[in-house]
Structures are given as C-alpha cells and as structure tokens.
Design a protein around this motif. Structure first.
Motif, mmCIF file in Angstrom:
data_model
loop_
_atom_site.group_PDB
_atom_site.id
_atom_site.type_symbol
_atom_site.label_atom_id
_atom_site.label_comp_id
_atom_site.label_asym_id
_atom_site.label_seq_id
_atom_site.Cartn_x
_atom_site.Cartn_y
_atom_site.Cartn_z
ATOM 1 N N VAL A 104 0.729 -1.131 -0.050
ATOM 2 C CA VAL A 104 -0.026 0.013 -0.015
ATOM 3 C C VAL A 104 0.935 1.282 -0.033
ATOM 4 N N VAL A 105 1.928 1.117 0.795
ATOM 5 C CA VAL A 105 2.921 2.266 0.843
ATOM 6 C C VAL A 105 3.373 2.794 -0.315
ATOM 7 N N LYS A 106 3.985 1.539 -1.107
ATOM 8 C CA LYS A 106 4.555 1.951 -2.290
ATOM 9 C C LYS A 106 3.849 2.253 -3.303
ATOM 10 N N ALA A 107 2.465 1.933 -3.223
ATOM 11 C CA ALA A 107 1.579 2.373 -4.502
ATOM 12 C C ALA A 107 1.269 3.922 -4.386
ATOM 13 N N ALA A 108 0.921 3.877 -3.000
ATOM 14 C CA ALA A 108 0.481 5.466 -2.537
ATOM 15 C C ALA A 108 1.710 6.219 -2.736
ATOM 16 N N LYS A 109 2.834 5.881 -2.578
ATOM 17 C CA LYS A 109 4.035 6.914 -2.589
ATOM 18 C C LYS A 109 4.185 7.307 -4.395
ATOM 19 N N ALA A 110 3.948 6.201 -5.217
ATOM 20 C CA ALA A 110 3.941 6.589 -6.526
ATOM 21 C C ALA A 110 2.999 7.317 -6.942
ATOM 22 N N LYS A 111 1.651 6.928 -6.431
ATOM 23 C CA LYS A 111 0.415 7.981 -6.918
ATOM 24 C C LYS A 111 0.495 9.583 -6.383
ATOM 25 N N TYR A 112 1.091 9.653 -5.159
ATOM 26 C CA TYR A 112 1.171 10.800 -4.467
ATOM 27 C C TYR A 112 2.641 11.577 -4.397
ATOM 28 N N ALA A 113 3.410 11.166 -5.324
ATOM 29 C CA ALA A 113 4.575 11.413 -5.188
ATOM 30 C C ALA A 113 4.765 13.060 -5.411
ATOM 31 N N LYS A 114 4.130 13.566 -6.100
ATOM 32 C CA LYS A 114 4.335 15.120 -6.795
ATOM 33 C C LYS A 114 2.957 15.972 -5.916
ATOM 34 N N CYS A 115 2.242 15.144 -5.073
ATOM 35 C CA CYS A 115 1.032 15.917 -4.510
ATOM 36 C C CYS A 115 1.707 17.025 -3.583
ATOM 37 N N ASP A 116 1.166 18.033 -3.438
ATOM 38 C CA ASP A 116 1.361 18.898 -2.529
ATOM 39 C C ASP A 116 0.351 19.441 -1.544
ATOM 40 N N PHE A 117 -1.006 18.610 -1.672
ATOM 41 C CA PHE A 117 -2.132 18.707 -0.871
ATOM 42 C C PHE A 117 -1.851 18.406 0.565
ATOM 43 N N VAL A 118 -2.392 19.343 1.522
ATOM 44 C CA VAL A 118 -2.088 19.162 2.702
ATOM 45 C C VAL A 118 -3.469 19.344 3.445
ATOM 46 N N PRO A 119 -3.915 18.054 4.043
ATOM 47 C CA PRO A 119 -5.360 18.121 4.550
ATOM 48 C C PRO A 119 -5.372 18.975 5.827
ATOM 49 N N GLY A 120 -6.462 19.547 6.187
ATOM 50 C CA GLY A 120 -6.448 20.165 7.253
ATOM 51 C C GLY A 120 -6.469 19.506 8.515
ATOM 52 N N ASP A 121 -6.337 19.921 9.759
ATOM 53 C CA ASP A 121 -6.192 19.200 10.934
ATOM 54 C C ASP A 121 -7.320 19.219 11.810
ATOM 55 N N ASP A 122 -8.237 20.166 11.763
ATOM 56 C CA ASP A 122 -9.322 20.152 12.622
ATOM 57 C C ASP A 122 -10.451 19.660 11.845
ATOM 58 N N LEU A 123 -10.978 18.455 12.043
ATOM 59 C CA LEU A 123 -12.090 17.705 11.478
ATOM 60 C C LEU A 123 -13.468 18.317 11.891
ATOM 61 N N PHE A 124 -14.205 18.777 11.044
ATOM 62 C CA PHE A 124 -15.503 19.539 11.522
ATOM 63 C C PHE A 124 -16.726 18.879 10.724
ATOM 64 N N PHE A 125 -16.630 18.006 9.720
ATOM 65 C CA PHE A 125 -17.722 17.301 9.347
ATOM 66 C C PHE A 125 -17.053 15.994 8.563
ATOM 67 N N GLU A 126 -17.752 14.993 8.835
ATOM 68 C CA GLU A 126 -17.237 13.540 8.024
ATOM 69 C C GLU A 126 -18.636 12.785 8.007
ATOM 70 N N ASP A 127 -18.772 12.037 6.824
ATOM 71 C CA ASP A 127 -19.868 11.272 6.620
ATOM 72 C C ASP A 127 -19.507 10.075 5.634
#
Length: 451
Positions: A104-127
């Motif tokens: 999983v880590v190997k596949a994810a590293k390949a897919k997100y290698a150039k991704c600069d997205f940083v998710p927010g830290d304070d979760l306020f809605f999830e479904d």
C-alpha cells in the motif's frame, strides 16, 4: 454420625454401580473387537471409571466437611490452565501484515509523489454513510433539487443521485449559507462503474462553492466541474469568483489524452471501475484542486465561500459519493507537538471496520516521517482511537491493529521501529461526547504522543 455413615454408604454404592455399568459395557464391546482394541478400550473405560469414582468421592467429602462452600462452575473446573490468555495480550503481535502495508505504501508513494495537498487538521464534518439505511435520504444532508438516496457500490454505502442522475445536496449545517471557515479542505471519494453502452455514457458532476450568505444557490459563487466519457476521456473546468470584484478566474484541463488517439483512459487520473479521490483546499485566498493526488487547479485568489454543494448534472447512474470530509486549516506539526505534547491526526484513514490503510493517508504519514527525520531523538506512542459505535470486543483489537499498521507504514518510510510504540485504546478515551455524528468523528483519531 448416622448421617456420615449413610453418606459414605451412598458414595460406595454409587461407585460400585458405576463400576458395574462400565464393566457390563466393556464386556459387550469385547465380543465385537480384536484383542488390541479390547485392551485400549478397557484401559480408557477403567480410567474413566476411576475418574468418576474419584470425582464422586471428592464431591461427597467436600460437601460433608465444607457445607458452606459454594459450588464451582463445572466448565471452570474442566478448563485447562494452559488455555488461559494473559490480560491485555495482543491478538496480532506478529508482522504477518507488513507485506501488505508495504504494498500500500509503495503504491501510494507512486501515486502521490508530486502531490502538495495538505489536509486540514481540525475535522468538523465527516460522513461515510455506513450507518444509513439503503434507499433512504442521507440524514446529515439537505436537498436543494432532484433526488438522492443511499445505495451500495463495491462494498461501500454511497450517496447516489437516483432521480435520472440529477440532484443537488449540501451538508445540513446550522448556518445554512455561511459555515465554511476561512481555511478549509474538502475531500471525498467518487466511484465510476464501467459504462454500459446502452445507458447514458457521460458523467457530469460539479462542486459549487457558494458566496457567503448568498441563498440564490443557482448563481451563488465558484464552480468546479468534472466530466467523464465512455471513451475514457475526462476533463475539469472551473469558474471562480475573484475577491472584491465581479471578475472570475476560469480555466479547464483535459485529464485524458487529447491527441486524436483512442487510448484516453491510460493518461487520465480519473479511472472507471475504481474509487477516485477528490481533494480541494482553500487558504484565505488560494484555491487548489486534486484528483487522485494529481493537481489540476492552482488559482492564487478566490472569493472566500460560505458553503458548498454537490450538483449532479447528467443522467449517469454509475457513480456514488462516499467518505466526505471537511477540515479546518493546517497547523505545522512541530507547533502542535510543542503546544500539546502530541499530534492529533484525522488524516490517516482506513477502510471501514478494517486496519487497511487508504492510499491518501500517505500524505500525513510522510509529514510525520519527515518530522521524525528532522528530529532524530523524537519518539512516539502511536495511539489508535475509535468512537463508541460497536462493542469494545471489536473496537479494542481494531484500534490496536490500526496502530500497528501505522507503525509498519512509518517503518516502510524509513523510521526506526524502536522509536514507535503502537497502542490501541478503542473508545475508552473520547475527546468529546459520542452522542452526535460530529462528536464520533472527532473521537475517531490517531494520536502521536511524545515519549
């Protein structure tokens, strides 16, 4: 004295009777078996008789001399001590799952290698819709137009547009037109089933970010649309309000080959027959959009929106939305560690009810790994927490297994395992009440506690 004699006599008669019955049974067997089998059966029966006699005598004497002693549960008497489990013993404890984590880590590293997205830290809605009933309208959403209901796709419950594929829905928030913070991230999964040639062959979906306080949602703000066709070609278009003016930033990007070939799908980040992860970030002014780790939109200035809604614009019945997550701004990890002595993360996610990492978790895992590389003396307890949905019998080992999975993933990213200790706490240490969906979402978390 008479009672003692009568009791001993009863015991003796019971023993004699048991021996007589066993001997009669043995005699009948002897006529039908060979000599070697006779001896084995005779020994086994005699051992059983001896055990019965001993148990009968012991119980009689125990009742005679200890009349106030409580009866011991028969199952507890018979349970071998060697089968008893030590309290707190981990069910897994082995590294049998490390190979799947590495994959999983190997596949994810390949897919997100150039991704600069940083998710927010304070979760306020999830479904994730898992607690919803199939065929019903999702409880935590409000309907603008069309129709939406809960359906099942590829083992997940999803929000599906079932009124000829058309519909408009928004999270049901207290302040309907102004609830998005100044900095936020929005993430969700979209499934595209392989297209049936006899059905509608184009998907059109929009995420509309409405202007703060503007209830005329049809003309309310910034629009991001993405489209998918049966030949595998796909594209994303956007028209975003600029701050303080009537002007808009517009653009589009083809996500498949656009060179006259027919192999569009091979070059598109949107894939049919798979879950596709969409992510958007807004930081006071800047707006970015991503598909499966591939950045499509990068606009330096957009008007701050107050709300968002999904708008399904075509009669395409092969899709479903799941795992919608909204988080407020990101704070540098080290700052959070210094202030709180730990890092609370909502951005390491798993398949529902499993310890299987989702690929987008690689973003947060790499942030943690980079921090630990920067500070070589830093060591963590990796603590998994769940909400109180389900029983402790399920949640406790699941939280432990998830913590172990995270440790294995960080080791795969180059961190020494000795610096990491996995701990599962189930639902025993909630941050807030579990009585609301928002509370349960806050309690489902991973904590990196400084050792």
């Amino acid at each position: 004295m008479k009672r003692i004699v009568l009791t001993l006599l009863a015991v003796s008669l019971a023993c004699v009777s048991a021996q007589a019955q066993a001997q009669d049974f043995l005699n009948r067997l002897k006529n039908k078996t060979k000599d070697n089998i006779e001896r084995k059966i005779e020994n086994r029966v005699e051992q059983k008789v001896d055990s019965t006699v001993n148990t009968t005598v012991d119980n009689a004497l125990d009742r005679l001399f200890n009349p106030n002693k409580k009866k011991t549960d028969k199952k507890a008497q018979e349970a071998p001590k060697g089968d008893e489990k030590k309290a707190g013993q981990s069910k897994s404890g082995s590294k049998s799952g490390d190979e799947s984590v590495a994959a999983v880590v190997k596949a994810a590293k390949a897919k997100y290698a150039k991704c600069d997205f940083v998710p927010g830290d304070d979760l306020f809605f999830e479904d994730d819709f898992q607690q919803e009933r199939l065929g019903e309208f999702p409880l935590r959403w409000d309907l603008f137009d069309g129709y939406v209901e809960i359906a099942s796709l590829e083992g997940r419950k999803v929000m599906a547009f079932t009124d000829n594929g058309l519909g408009q829905v928004t999270p049901n928030m207290k302040d309907k037109w102004a609830w998005l913070p100044d900095s936020f991230t929005l993430e969700f999964d979209l499934y595209l089933a392989p297209i049936n040639e006899e059905e509608e062959s184009t998907l059109g979906m929009e995420v509309i970010f409405g202007s703060r306080g503007q209830s005329d949602y049809y003309n309310a703000g910034s629009v991001v649309g993405f489209y998918y066709c049966e030949n595998g070609s796909s594209n994303m278009e956007w028209s975003l309000n600029k701050p303080g003016s009537d002007m808009r930033s517009s653009g589009q990007k083809a996500l498949g080959l656009n060179t006259g070939t027919t192999d569009y799908a091979s070059d598109s980040p949107i894939k049919a027959g798979e879950w596709n992860h969409f992510a958007f970030s807004f930081n006071k002014r800047a707006f970015k959009g991503y598909v499966n780790g591939f950045r499509v939109i990068n606009v330096p200035a957009m008007e701050a929106p107050g709300y968002f809604y999904f708008n399904s614009t075509s009669p395409y019945r092969f899709s479903g939305i799941s795992n919608v997550r909204l988080c407020e701004g990101a704070v540098p990890l080290y700052d959070r560690l210094i202030n709180d002595g730990k890092i609370v993360s909502y951005n390491i996610t798993f398949e529902t009810g499993k310890a299987e990492l989702k690929q987008e978790s690689i973003i947060e895992l790499q942030r943690i790994a980079a921090l630990m590389e920067q500070y070589p003396d830093l060591a963590f307890e990796v603590v998994g927490h769940t909400d109180n949905t389900g029983s402790d019998k399920v949640n406790d080992p699941l939280s432990q297994q998830r913590a172990e999975t995270i440790v294995a993933a960080l080791v795969e990213l180059g961190i020494n395992e000795a610096r990491l200790t996995p701990v599962g706490k189930g639902s025993h240490e909630p941050l807030v009440s579990n009585k609301t969906p928002e509370g349960r979402a806050k309690n489902r978390r991973v904590e990196f506690v400084k050792k």
